[in-house]
Design a protein around this motif. Structure first.
Motif, PDB file in Angstrom:
ATOM      1  N   ILE A  52       0.859  -1.177   0.000  1.00  0.00           N
ATOM      2  CA  ILE A  52       0.000   0.000   0.000  1.00  0.00           C
ATOM      3  C   ILE A  52       0.896   1.228   0.000  1.00  0.00           C
ATOM      4  O   ILE A  52       1.831   1.325   0.798  1.00  0.00           O
ATOM      5  N   TYR A  94      -3.176  -1.788   4.498  1.00  0.00           N
ATOM      6  CA  TYR A  94      -3.704  -0.425   4.559  1.00  0.00           C
ATOM      7  C   TYR A  94      -3.860   0.043   6.005  1.00  0.00           C
ATOM      8  O   TYR A  94      -3.537   1.186   6.340  1.00  0.00           O
ATOM      9  N   SER A 147      -1.968   3.310   7.360  1.00  0.00           N
ATOM     10  CA  SER A 147      -2.887   4.369   7.750  1.00  0.00           C
ATOM     11  C   SER A 147      -2.509   4.945   9.117  1.00  0.00           C
ATOM     12  O   SER A 147      -2.649   6.154   9.352  1.00  0.00           O
ATOM     13  N   LEU A 203      -4.143   6.830  -2.750  1.00  0.00           N
ATOM     14  CA  LEU A 203      -3.810   5.449  -2.371  1.00  0.00           C
ATOM     15  C   LEU A 203      -3.550   4.596  -3.606  1.00  0.00           C
ATOM     16  O   LEU A 203      -4.361   4.553  -4.533  1.00  0.00           O
ATOM     17  N   ALA A 243      -2.874   0.664  -4.267  1.00  0.00           N
ATOM     18  CA  ALA A 243      -2.822  -0.697  -3.722  1.00  0.00           C
ATOM     19  C   ALA A 243      -2.274  -1.614  -4.807  1.00  0.00           C
ATOM     20  O   ALA A 243      -2.802  -1.632  -5.925  1.00  0.00           O
ATOM     21  N   GLU A 250     -11.169   4.546  -0.133  1.00  0.00           N
ATOM     22  CA  GLU A 250     -10.087   3.595   0.131  1.00  0.00           C
ATOM     23  C   GLU A 250     -10.607   2.163   0.104  1.00  0.00           C
ATOM     24  O   GLU A 250      -9.977   1.265  -0.477  1.00  0.00           O
ATOM     25  N   LEU A 259      -9.440  -0.945  -2.436  1.00  0.00           N
ATOM     26  CA  LEU A 259      -8.941  -2.224  -1.924  1.00  0.00           C
ATOM     27  C   LEU A 259      -9.787  -3.381  -2.440  1.00  0.00           C
ATOM     28  O   LEU A 259      -9.254  -4.445  -2.788  1.00  0.00           O
TER      29      LEU A 259
END
Length: 347
Positions: free
Chosen positions: A16, A126, A130, A162, A164, A220, A224
């Motif tokens: 991430i 994440y 975070s 973000l 991923a 987010e 994901l």
């Protein structure tokens, strides 16, 4: 649900990455031209280092104090990017003790926070990064817009900022031409496929990064979910294709795998390109059950992945304690790889 070893023989690692900029500082592209660039960069580095080292062990590398060799080694281990090296006068990186966290300072954006972990678990990755993000934002406010989200140097990172990504080992899909058919579908889903070192790099050793292309307009959780669902589908496709590959190619496939083992354990010179190809063959052999030793090949796959990183030029130079010529690298790579494979007890 497939066994863990099967999934991890495809989904090698998760990452991430969060892109952020500080509200009261010029973005790096402008900072490079600012007469007070060094002063402002030093202030950012000091603030970030102070916050992160107060919570756990981080090592600070100021890029203007790092040798070319050490910078190359950090890049080989995915801890920094080429852009960070190019911004040496203002850039730095904070790396956690276990190298699972890398926080680049003044790359394309003021901050690029990255968390790496083995296998497939984007939600956990994440959650971890975070927490780092919250600590940084409590110290220095980020540049944020109510409509556009986090403000970033590249428009594709606006919104959540973000990215991923999952590193996948896809020898069956790539070698049998199936991956090309999947690419348009991934593009329509807002995903992209890159090589080992990200944007602009090619696939090495049948390794591919699957990640989201855009961060604006999605939460987010949605990012994901989209990436995770696509990766699970690709893992299932790869595992199914391996079964067909084993049946259809039979003894010829087994011969190629064992031939790779023979070359890697007996050659006297080994360049990086051939090494990467032969190790990929070896990993495929482990995944197909031709050999692997104890634990169904789980330890073998992990050790082979680690060997790939350590046998790149920077890793070889560090191991030898000197900067090696290209020819000497080939010689020592052949020697080290043979020793490593002999100690793995693959049979």
């Amino acid at each position: 649900m497939k066994p863990k070893i099967e999934y991890e023989s495809v989904a090698v690692s998760s990452r991430i990455r969060l892109a952020r900029n500080f509200k009261d500082y010029p973005f790096p592209s402008r900072l490079l031209r600012d007469p007070h660039a060094e002063e402002q960069a030093s202030e950012m580095i000091r603030l970030l280092a102070g916050e992160l080292t107060s919570m756990e062990e981080f090592r600070l590398y100021r890029m203007d104090e790092v040798s070319d060799e050490e910078a190359g080694l950090l890049q080989e281990r995915y801890l920094i990017s080429r852009d960070l090296i190019n911004h040496r006068g203002i850039s730095a990186v904070l790396v956690s003790e276990d190298e699972s966290i890398s926080v680049m300072i003044n790359e394309e954006d003021h901050v690029r926070e990255q968390y790496f972990m083995k296998g497939l678990d984007l939600a956990r990755a994440y959650e971890r990064i975070s927490g780092i993000d919250d600590i940084i934002s409590d110290s220095i406010p980020f540049a944020y817009d109510e409509d556009l989200g986090y403000l970033t140097a590249c428009p594709t990172n606006l919104g959540t900022g973000l990215r991923a990504s999952v590193m996948l080992f896809l020898p069956a899909l790539s070698r049998r031409g199936r991956l090309k058919r999947v690419l348009p579908i991934l593009t329509r889903l807002g995903l992209t496929v890159r090589g080992v070192f990200g944007e602009g790099s090619g696939a090495e050793g049948d390794l591919f990064q699957i990640s989201n292309e855009v961060t604006l307009g999605l939460s987010e959780t949605e990012i994901l979910d989209v990436v995770g669902q696509a990766v699970v589908k690709l893992v299932d496709m790869e595992l199914s294709e391996r079964i067909r590959m084993k049946v259809e190619e039979g003894l010829a496939l087994e011969d190629a795998v064992f031939r790779a083992y023979g070359i890697l354990t007996h050659c006297r010179l080994l360049d990086e390109r051939e090494f990467t190809k032969r190790i990929s063959d070896l990993k495929l052999g482990v995944a197909l059950g031709f050999f692997g030793g104890e634990n169904g090949g789980e330890d073998a796959m992990e050790r082979l992945d680690a060997l790939v990183i350590s046998m790149r030029p920077g890793g070889l130079n560090r191991r030898a304690g000197e900067t090696l010529s290209a020819e000497r690298q080939k010689e020592l790579r052949a020697e080290y790889v043979a020793q490593a494979l002999a100690g793995m007890n693959l049979f």
